[in-house]
Design an enzyme around this catalytic site. Structure first.
Site, mmCIF file in Angstrom:
data_model
loop_
_atom_site.group_PDB
_atom_site.id
_atom_site.type_symbol
_atom_site.label_atom_id
_atom_site.label_comp_id
_atom_site.label_asym_id
_atom_site.label_seq_id
_atom_site.Cartn_x
_atom_site.Cartn_y
_atom_site.Cartn_z
ATOM 1 C CG LEU A 176 -2.281 0.692 0.996
ATOM 2 C CD1 LEU A 176 -3.086 0.043 -0.123
ATOM 3 C CD2 LEU A 176 -3.106 0.685 2.277
ATOM 4 N N GLY A 177 1.725 1.368 -1.043
ATOM 5 C CA GLY A 177 2.508 2.589 -1.252
ATOM 6 C C GLY A 177 1.696 3.550 -2.106
ATOM 7 N NE ARG A 256 10.544 -4.003 -11.344
ATOM 8 C CZ ARG A 256 9.926 -2.868 -11.655
ATOM 9 N NH1 ARG A 256 8.638 -2.884 -11.971
ATOM 10 N NH2 ARG A 256 10.581 -1.724 -11.673
ATOM 11 C CD GLU A 285 8.848 -7.567 -17.390
ATOM 12 O OE1 GLU A 285 9.436 -6.530 -17.717
ATOM 13 O OE2 GLU A 285 7.986 -7.607 -16.496
ATOM 14 C CG HIS A 303 7.229 -3.799 -17.307
ATOM 15 N ND1 HIS A 303 8.212 -4.433 -16.599
ATOM 16 C CD2 HIS A 303 6.943 -2.672 -16.586
ATOM 17 C CE1 HIS A 303 8.519 -3.747 -15.521
ATOM 18 N NE2 HIS A 303 7.760 -2.650 -15.484
HETATM 19 O O1 LIG Z 1 7.737 -0.738 -13.692
HETATM 20 C C1 LIG Z 1 7.942 0.430 -13.742
HETATM 21 C C2 LIG Z 1 8.618 1.169 -12.709
HETATM 22 O O2 LIG Z 1 9.142 0.576 -11.753
HETATM 23 O O3 LIG Z 1 8.674 2.404 -12.839
#
Ligand SMILES: O=CC(=O)O
Length: 339
Positions: A176-177, A256, A285, A303
């Protein structure tokens, strides 16, 4: 201290030649540079040194500039390792053009007295929009039904199966950032019940907190992963979490790939042990497990969750702001490590 005074002297001189400016190393062009170009990044306080434009082998190039490189501008495409920092003893700042910092050896930066900045909150809105978009897509089968219509199947096979309702769903947010909070706001507006897991309970928030991510999954209809990838969160979403989420459960990952045990997730999706997934990030990826291509209950995205031209403009301002602040000895704008 001496170095800082020297920096100040050099950067306060508006007439110095470009070759006198402190150098900012770029190992590879960060995506933001490719999209909005170099012009908005130019400054009279520093100069970019682009490794990919040099005919020299990388090691030779770095050795040649080792004393003059004071900062590194990076992104996920070019990791900042302890070995790289070892080669560049004058580096005092790493600026990443990303929210995530998992490509930077933060412990090495700490140890070496190097400050680090990231994208702060510039990606929070776009990341949250994309996460909620993926959730709605999976629940309401938007992409899958688009394929159905395009392939002419509506005419030949009849009505497409119904999706399920968003309102009333219990959505567990993992992390929860800045992005997680924006996701929570959006989901509240959609009539969902928000729960969360985070490193610490947020005293000022009334959403139910679960210190154990399995418990969170057991009490959620959908999980949205938007925490940082760290040693603690690598493969945190594992078999037990999928089992707890259950056959009706949906997972969305915009954090991620490696936060999730991807092999296990693919197995659970193939065997119907969870109901669906909306995935913007993957463990290796741009390789995406081929099994996912066959699954209509999975929405895939390359992404791109947090990137829009608008967020890139804001990111550019922040990157320039951090670099200029550093070279003027002013406070950094979005510090992750502030030395
Ligand atoms: O995935 C994108 C970021 O970390 O900015």
């Amino acid at each position: 201290m001496e170095d800082q005074e020297e920096q100040q002297d050099r950067t306060s001189d508006q007439n110095h030649k470009p070759q006198d400016l402190p150098q900012v190393l770029l190992l590879k062009p960060p995506p933001v540079l490719s999209v909005i170009g170099e012009q908005p990044f130019l400054s009279n306080k520093y100069q970019f040194l682009k490794a990919w434009e040099s005919p020299l082998p990388l090691l030779q190039f770095l050795t040649a500039h080792a004393d003059s490189i004071q900062a590194i501008l990076c992104s996920g495409a070019a990791p900042v390792t302890d070995d790289l920092l070892q080669l560049l003893p004058s580096v005092r700042l790493v600026v990443t053009a990303s929210a995530g910092t998992n490509h930077i050896d933060l412990e090495a930066c700490h140890r070496r007295g190097i400050s680090v900045t990231n994208a702060g909150n510039v990606f929070s809105d776009d990341g949250a929009d994309a996460a909620v978009g993926l959730l709605i897509d999976v629940l309401r089968k938007i992409t899958a039904s688009d394929r159905y219509v395009r392939q002419g199947l509506w005419v030949n096979e009849g009505d497409y199966p119904l999706g399920s309702k968003l309102r009333g769903k219990r959505v567990g947010i993992v992390g929860l950032g800045g992005i997680g909070l924006e996701i929570a706001k959006r989901l509240e507006a959609f009539g969902c019940n928000v729960l969360y897991n985070s490193r610490k309970k947020k005293a000022h928030l009334s959403y139910p907190f679960y210190s154990d991510v399995r418990q969170l999954a057991a009490n959620s209809d959908a999980l949205i992963i938007c925490c940082a990838l760290t040693d603690q969160t690598r493969h945190m979403i594992d078999k037990d979490v999928f089992l707890a989420l259950g056959k009706e459960g949906v997972i969305v990952n915009i954090g991620r790939g490696a936060i999730v045990d991807e092999k296990e997730m693919v197995r659970c999706l193939v065997h119907g042990e969870i109901a669906g997934a909306g995935l913007d990030v993957f463990e290796n990826e741009p390789d995406v497990p081929k099994e996912l291509f066959e699954l209509d209950n999975v929405v895939l995205s390359p992404h791109r969750a947090v990137f829009t031209p608008e967020s890139f403009m804001a990111l550019c301002e922040l990157v320039v702001g951090n670099l200029e602040a550093f070279f003027s000895n002013s406070p950094l704008l979005s510090p992750v490590i502030d030395v």
